[in-house]
Scaffold this motif. Structure first.
Motif, short mmCIF file in Angstrom:
data_model
loop_
_atom_site.label_atom_id
_atom_site.label_comp_id
_atom_site.label_asym_id
_atom_site.label_seq_id
_atom_site.Cartn_x
_atom_site.Cartn_y
_atom_site.Cartn_z
N ASN A 64 3.74 -4.85 -4.51
CA ASN A 64 3.81 -4.18 -3.21
C ASN A 64 2.45 -4.14 -2.53
O ASN A 64 2.35 -4.29 -1.30
CB ASN A 64 4.37 -2.77 -3.38
CG ASN A 64 5.86 -2.79 -3.72
OD1 ASN A 64 6.59 -3.68 -3.29
ND2 ASN A 64 6.31 -1.82 -4.52
N ALA A 92 1.54 -6.10 1.02
CA ALA A 92 0.96 -5.44 2.19
C ALA A 92 -0.22 -6.25 2.73
O ALA A 92 -0.39 -6.39 3.95
CB ALA A 92 0.51 -4.02 1.81
N GLU A 93 -1.05 -6.78 1.80
CA GLU A 93 -2.18 -7.62 2.24
C GLU A 93 -1.68 -8.88 2.93
O GLU A 93 -2.23 -9.31 3.96
CB GLU A 93 -3.04 -7.99 1.04
CG GLU A 93 -3.87 -6.87 0.47
CD GLU A 93 -4.85 -7.39 -0.58
OE1 GLU A 93 -5.83 -8.05 -0.18
OE2 GLU A 93 -4.63 -7.14 -1.78
N ASP A 118 1.20 -9.33 4.40
CA ASP A 118 1.80 -8.95 5.67
C ASP A 118 0.72 -8.78 6.73
O ASP A 118 0.91 -9.19 7.89
CB ASP A 118 2.59 -7.64 5.50
CG ASP A 118 3.40 -7.30 6.74
OD1 ASP A 118 4.30 -8.09 7.09
OD2 ASP A 118 3.12 -6.25 7.36
N ALA A 119 -0.41 -8.21 6.37
CA ALA A 119 -1.52 -8.04 7.31
C ALA A 119 -2.08 -9.39 7.75
O ALA A 119 -2.45 -9.58 8.91
CB ALA A 119 -2.62 -7.18 6.67
N GLU A 150 11.25 -10.21 -1.23
CA GLU A 150 10.53 -10.21 0.05
C GLU A 150 10.37 -11.63 0.59
O GLU A 150 10.45 -11.86 1.80
CB GLU A 150 9.15 -9.56 -0.12
CG GLU A 150 8.33 -9.47 1.15
CD GLU A 150 9.02 -8.71 2.28
OE1 GLU A 150 8.75 -9.02 3.47
OE2 GLU A 150 9.83 -7.81 1.99
#
Length: 360
Positions: free
Chosen positions: A181, A185-186, A188-189, A274
């Motif tokens: 997770n 997040a990284e 996704d950024a 994902e």
């Protein structure tokens, strides 16, 4: 003295005949042109007060002809875009299908996901880097450069490749769900344009075309065209649009974080799940782009149909204005030829006169 006057008189008569012959030759050439073309040799002189109408009609015709030509080029460009988008969607769909069937950690085919994703990534990049007349199809307004870098290709500005960025984030692999997770997040950024390292950004290292926004948060211009009077369309599809980002994110996750090396079930489900979601969103985004491109194709086709009909009307009107009566033109040609032949005969006789012949 008398002979001098007679000599000058003969010369003047000869020169006058020559000028008359030249004028009639010019008139005959004009008549010949009008008989051959069916149009006035000098339509604006022949039309008189209607010359302005002819000029305006000609101007509208030229604009219509130019717009038909530009629309035809746009049609060709849109056709290539539609074909490329179809190829992109097919390539992504193959990986999506395989990914969905391997969301279960016990799947035996997860070994193939990494290689399949890398191959699909580079194939899709090749489709997205297609060009027409030297202009990139999916690079936005900055169409003088390739839209995207391949998986291992280092960007000229950042010196990094997509593989470099993803490998740095993934590191030694995905250990557990929390680790998955955090790394998601990284990633996704990176694909949303807000990475910790600006050089990792999608529009910095992955994509080479026009950014979606300028540095102030304002939307950058998209490709557009005027296809008819008061009818403009925005047809730009860019490789940094949301759907394409999602698609490339899903592929990059599978290519960098090899599912076959993830031993923790929670981490595997989070990571592959994902990736599948990103690919699904990407395929939907590409399908929407195909639909929009199809709509633009229809608009351009309909516009060109109207323009062709308009051109036909203008052609008829120009013909009505500039056409010459074929019988009248033929009569003038015959009359001028007869006069010219007679003039040649008289000129030939005058050229033979001399003072010696006169004295005999």
């Amino acid at each position: 003295m008398i002979s001098y006057v007679q000599t000058v008189s003969s010369l003047q008569s000869l020169l006058t005949r020559q000028r008359t012959t030249t004028d009639m030759t010019r008139l005959m050439m004009i008549a010949e042109e009008e008989v051959a073309t069916g149009r006035h040799a000098d339509p604006f002189s022949a039309l008189g007060t209607r010359a302005v109408e002819a000029m305006n009609t000609r101007a509208v015709y030229e604009r219509t002809e130019g717009r038909i030509e530009s629309n035809t080029l746009l049609q060709n460009r849109l056709d290539l875009m539609a074909t490329a988008l179809g190829n992109v969607r097919d390539a992504a769909q193959d990986v999506l299908t395989m990914t969905i069937s391997n969301t279960d950690p016990t799947s035996s085919r997860q070994l193939y996901l990494k290689d399949l994703a890398q191959d699909a990534y580079d194939s899709i990049v090749s489709f997205m880097n297609a060009s027409y007349n030297g202009k990139a199809l999916f690079g936005g307004v900055d169409s003088d450069r390739t839209a995207m870098n391949s998986w291992a290709e280092r960007d000229a500005a950042t010196g990094l490749s997509a593989s470099d960025v993803m490998s740095t984030i993934v590191g030694g692999g995905i250990t557990d769900a929390a680790d998955a997770n955090a790394k998601l997040a990284e990633i996704d950024a990176v694909f949303n344009g807000t990475p910790a390292n600006p050089a990792w950004g999608y529009e910095a290292t992955f994509f080479n075309g026009t950014p979606l926004e300028d540095g102030l948060g304002n939307a950058n211009p998209r490709l557009a065209a005027s296809i008819d009077e008061n009818l403009d369309i925005g047809y730009g599809v860019q490789a940094n649009d949301r759907g394409f980002r999602d698609m490339m994110r899903g592929l990059a996750m599978l290519a960098a974080g090899d599912p076959a090396t993830i031993t923790d079930d929670g981490a595997y489900e989070a990571w592959v799940g994902e990736a599948a979601a990103a690919l699904g969103a990407g395929v939907t985004g590409v399908l929407n782009a195909e639909a929009r491109t199809g709509s633009m194709q229809k608009l351009v086709e309909d516009s060109n149909d109207r323009l062709h009909a308009k051109r036909e009307v203008l052609t008829l009107h120009i013909s009505e204005l500039e056409s010459v009566d074929p019988f009248e033109a033929a009569s003038r040609l015959t009359s001028t030829q007869t006069q010219l032949q007679a003039s040649y005969a008289v000129t030939a006789r005058l050229s033979q006169l001399s003072f010696v012949n006169f004295m005999r």
